[in-house]
Design a protein around this motif. Structure first.
Motif, PDB file in Angstrom:
ATOM      1  N   GLN A   1       0.868  -1.181   0.000  1.00  0.00           N
ATOM      2  CA  GLN A   1       0.000   0.000   0.000  1.00  0.00           C
ATOM      3  C   GLN A   1       0.900   1.225   0.000  1.00  0.00           C
ATOM      4  O   GLN A   1       1.804   1.332   0.826  1.00  0.00           O
ATOM      5  CB  GLN A   1      -0.878   0.005   1.254  1.00  0.00           C
ATOM      6  CG  GLN A   1      -1.804   1.208   1.363  1.00  0.00           C
ATOM      7  CD  GLN A   1      -2.417   1.333   2.749  1.00  0.00           C
ATOM      8  OE1 GLN A   1      -1.706   1.436   3.741  1.00  0.00           O
ATOM      9  NE2 GLN A   1      -3.749   1.305   2.825  1.00  0.00           N
TER      10      GLN A   1
ATOM     11  N   ILE B   1     -10.826  -5.338   0.045  1.00  0.00           N
ATOM     12  CA  ILE B   1     -11.077  -4.448   1.168  1.00  0.00           C
ATOM     13  C   ILE B   1     -12.589  -4.409   1.379  1.00  0.00           C
ATOM     14  O   ILE B   1     -13.352  -4.136   0.457  1.00  0.00           O
ATOM     15  CB  ILE B   1     -10.566  -3.017   0.898  1.00  0.00           C
ATOM     16  CG1 ILE B   1      -9.105  -3.029   0.467  1.00  0.00           C
ATOM     17  CG2 ILE B   1     -10.734  -2.171   2.161  1.00  0.00           C
ATOM     18  CD1 ILE B   1      -8.565  -1.655   0.078  1.00  0.00           C
TER      19      ILE B   1
ATOM     20  N   ALA C   1     -14.504  -0.446   2.925  1.00  0.00           N
ATOM     21  CA  ALA C   1     -13.435   0.535   2.739  1.00  0.00           C
ATOM     22  C   ALA C   1     -13.643   1.755   3.629  1.00  0.00           C
ATOM     23  O   ALA C   1     -14.781   2.128   3.957  1.00  0.00           O
ATOM     24  CB  ALA C   1     -13.375   0.963   1.275  1.00  0.00           C
TER      25      ALA C   1
ATOM     26  N   ASP D   1      -8.120   4.382   3.345  1.00  0.00           N
ATOM     27  CA  ASP D   1      -7.621   3.336   2.445  1.00  0.00           C
ATOM     28  C   ASP D   1      -7.270   3.897   1.071  1.00  0.00           C
ATOM     29  O   ASP D   1      -6.729   3.164   0.224  1.00  0.00           O
ATOM     30  CB  ASP D   1      -8.668   2.225   2.273  1.00  0.00           C
ATOM     31  CG  ASP D   1      -8.990   1.518   3.581  1.00  0.00           C
ATOM     32  OD1 ASP D   1     -10.134   1.035   3.717  1.00  0.00           O
ATOM     33  OD2 ASP D   1      -8.114   1.482   4.464  1.00  0.00           O
TER      34      ASP D   1
END
Lengths: 109, 114
Positions: free
Chosen positions: B36, B79, B82, B86
């Motif tokens: 990420q 996910i 969310a 994020d």
């Protein structure tokens, strides 16, 4: 946990000038430190790794275990060197990479 | 050789919705990584697979994130639900093995959660 510090978010140099991108890390049990680079509109890619001790595109990286630093250097910067550079020492049992926050290098004409 | 493929390239969703990302690594690469990357930061490892087994998922928020790599090839990252935080670029990478190997990155998926 491994901590990586790249103190300069932005660095500008003129073409032909020397450039040094700093990287400090908290610990390393391995000589496998890496520099990754991302040129504009391209994917993140490996620039060089310490263990191979090679020079890539004129860049070298000096590992100083005493100072826990792995600075990236090039004696004469070129405009095509403009990019985002990430230092990435490994940590953990699987030697996962921990990336620094990056230094955006701009080489001015 | 073909590089790491990811899809979609961009995704915009509202908070509390679900989203899934897909990654196809370089053929023959045993190790697959999901990172990420939040704007202004370096990539942060979420999960690492060796073939179809998890090597490290210590930084994966398991209450909302899940990932799988069935058959040791393609992988999906999900996910659900969310959150605004994020919003990031999700990078997939692969390497031949694990320790010390060069990682090859995909183009990333830019997720915006509104």
């Amino acid at each position: 946990a491994q901590r990586v510090t790249q103190p300069e978010k932005l660095l500008s140099v003129f073409k032909g000038a020397p450039v040094e991108l700093k990287c400090n890390y908290s610990y390393s049990g391995s000589p496998e430190l890496f520099w990754y680079v991302q040129y504009s509109r391209q994917r993140l890619q490996l620039l060089l790794r310490h263990i191979s001790r090679e020079s890539i595109k004129g860049f070298t990286a000096d590992l100083n275990k005493g100072e826990t630093s792995f600075h990236l250097k090039k004696p004469f910067a070129q405009e095509e060197d403009s990019a985002m550079y990430y230092c990435a020492p490994p940590s953990g049992s699987a030697r996962q990479l921990t990336f620094g926050s990056g230094t955006q290098l701009t080489v001015l004409p | 050789e073909a590089g790491v493929a990811q899809s979609p390239r961009y995704k915009i969703i509202e908070k509390r919705q679900s989203v899934a990302f897909w990654c196809n690594p370089i053929s023959g690469h045993a190790t697959l990584y999901w990172y990420q990357q939040i704007l202004g930061q370096g990539p942060k490892l979420l999960i690492q697979f060796q073939n179809n087994g998890v090597v490290d998922d210590s930084q994966l928020p398991k209450d909302r994130f899940s990932a799988e790599r069935l058959k040791g090839v393609d992988s999906t990252l999900k996910i659900q639900p969310a959150k605004l935080e994020d919003s990031a670029v999700y990078l997939c990478a692969s390497s031949l093995n694990v320790a010390g190997d060069e990682q090859y990155f995909g183009p990333g998926t830019r997720l915006t959660v509104t």
